[in-house]
Motif scaffolding. Sequence first.
Motif, PDB file in Angstrom:
ATOM      1  N   ASP A  83       0.867  -1.179   0.000  1.00  0.00           N
ATOM      2  CA  ASP A  83       0.000   0.000   0.000  1.00  0.00           C
ATOM      3  C   ASP A  83       0.903   1.227   0.000  1.00  0.00           C
ATOM      4  OD1 ASP A  83      -1.745   2.077   0.500  1.00  0.00           O
ATOM      5  OD2 ASP A  83      -2.669   1.175   2.269  1.00  0.00           O
ATOM      6  N   GLY A  84       0.898   1.969  -1.112  1.00  0.00           N
ATOM      7  CA  GLY A  84       1.748   3.143  -1.219  1.00  0.00           C
ATOM      8  C   GLY A  84       1.391   4.204  -0.196  1.00  0.00           C
ATOM      9  N   VAL A  85       2.410   4.866   0.333  1.00  0.00           N
ATOM     10  CA  VAL A  85       2.208   5.939   1.306  1.00  0.00           C
ATOM     11  C   VAL A  85       1.978   7.224   0.528  1.00  0.00           C
ATOM     12  CG1 VAL A  85       3.205   7.231   3.218  1.00  0.00           C
ATOM     13  CG2 VAL A  85       3.655   4.776   3.006  1.00  0.00           C
ATOM     14  N   SER A 101       7.915   1.404   7.534  1.00  0.00           N
ATOM     15  CA  SER A 101       7.551   1.345   6.113  1.00  0.00           C
ATOM     16  C   SER A 101       8.645   0.590   5.379  1.00  0.00           C
ATOM     17  CB  SER A 101       7.397   2.755   5.536  1.00  0.00           C
ATOM     18  OG  SER A 101       8.661   3.409   5.490  1.00  0.00           O
ATOM     19  N   VAL A 102       8.405   0.289   4.120  1.00  0.00           N
ATOM     20  CA  VAL A 102       9.405  -0.439   3.329  1.00  0.00           C
ATOM     21  C   VAL A 102      10.708   0.347   3.251  1.00  0.00           C
ATOM     22  CG1 VAL A 102       9.962  -1.264   1.016  1.00  0.00           C
ATOM     23  CG2 VAL A 102       7.702  -1.705   1.974  1.00  0.00           C
ATOM     24  N   TRP A 113       5.769  -8.197   7.902  1.00  0.00           N
ATOM     25  CA  TRP A 113       5.109  -6.958   7.480  1.00  0.00           C
ATOM     26  C   TRP A 113       5.776  -5.731   8.069  1.00  0.00           C
ATOM     27  CZ3 TRP A 113       3.630  -9.600  11.767  1.00  0.00           C
ATOM     28  CH2 TRP A 113       3.343  -8.866  12.914  1.00  0.00           C
ATOM     29  N   VAL A 114       5.522  -4.605   7.409  1.00  0.00           N
ATOM     30  CA  VAL A 114       5.826  -3.272   7.937  1.00  0.00           C
ATOM     31  C   VAL A 114       4.613  -2.401   7.673  1.00  0.00           C
ATOM     32  CG1 VAL A 114       8.342  -3.340   7.763  1.00  0.00           C
ATOM     33  CG2 VAL A 114       7.005  -2.674   5.761  1.00  0.00           C
ATOM     34  N   GLY A 115       4.357  -1.468   8.577  1.00  0.00           N
ATOM     35  CA  GLY A 115       3.217  -0.579   8.426  1.00  0.00           C
ATOM     36  C   GLY A 115       1.907  -1.219   8.824  1.00  0.00           C
ATOM     37  N   ASP A 116       0.822  -0.833   8.152  1.00  0.00           N
ATOM     38  CA  ASP A 116      -0.515  -1.275   8.569  1.00  0.00           C
ATOM     39  C   ASP A 116      -1.216  -2.157   7.545  1.00  0.00           C
ATOM     40  OD1 ASP A 116      -0.871   0.749   6.745  1.00  0.00           O
ATOM     41  OD2 ASP A 116      -2.291   1.909   7.952  1.00  0.00           O
ATOM     42  N   ASP A 165       7.230   5.514  -1.161  1.00  0.00           N
ATOM     43  CA  ASP A 165       7.314   4.533  -0.078  1.00  0.00           C
ATOM     44  C   ASP A 165       6.002   3.762  -0.002  1.00  0.00           C
ATOM     45  OD1 ASP A 165       8.362   3.160   2.071  1.00  0.00           O
ATOM     46  OD2 ASP A 165       8.483   4.876   3.412  1.00  0.00           O
ATOM     47  N   SER A 166       6.030   2.670   0.731  1.00  0.00           N
ATOM     48  CA  SER A 166       4.819   1.866   0.908  1.00  0.00           C
ATOM     49  C   SER A 166       4.924   1.068   2.190  1.00  0.00           C
ATOM     50  CB  SER A 166       4.619   0.906  -0.277  1.00  0.00           C
ATOM     51  OG  SER A 166       5.501  -0.194  -0.194  1.00  0.00           O
TER      52      SER A 166
END
Length: 238
Positions: free
Chosen positions: A46-48, A155-156, A110-113, A93-94
């Motif tokens: 999922d792109g930021v 994030s990635v 995973w990273v992020g949500d 970023d994503s």
Amino acid sequence: MVGTGRQGHYPSWHTASAQGPRTSNADAVGAFAAAAGPGIVFALADGVGDDPGAAKAARTAASVAVRTPVAEGPVAAVLAAQRAVRELGGTGDSVLVVAMPTAGGYRVAWVGDARAYAWDGFVLRQVTTDHTLAEYFRAQDQPTAPHMEHIVTTSVRTAHENEIGTAEVAGGGLLLTSDGVHKALTVAMMAAILAEPGKAAAALTETAIAVGGTDNATAIFVEPPPSDLVTDRFTLAA
């Protein structure tokens, strides 16, 4: 965007993505089975942000992650995605979730949500923990504000290896979602949709937008393997 697949003896899987009211779709999915490999690797990114840089970062992260050898593990897949995203230059970023097959289940990183859920045909269970400011403060028993749910702490592009989350799914089915799905729908709503597996991914994304979701909505659903159990009625002696 809808996709479906079944490769050899591997489980059936379905993907879907809806742009929603955003100007672009910055979500991406990937699925890849290496020749003679143990199964299919799945990834959802999922792109930021809502711009071409975010979309390119998500596509790059997902496509690189799924081609990481299963023997190296899902954390290595996230790190491979990180190197690729950084090599793009810019600031795109994503967030990312990767699921790699094991005997009878999946290893997840995973990273992020972006999230992963286990599905046994009846119960949907979240196996990841959001890397968000809100989740961080909840873990400290501190109050949160609604905007904190949308601020990711990893994030990635930025995560250190020791910040990458890991989990395992033992048996059953697998669901990966972007926050445009799981922040618009309750777990009960998602579980009800999964009861019709052939339409589940598309129904999740369409429903998320229909109920007022304001983000891209993307899902990968891997159906549980068919049960080999046979049941029959029998009479107990009195």
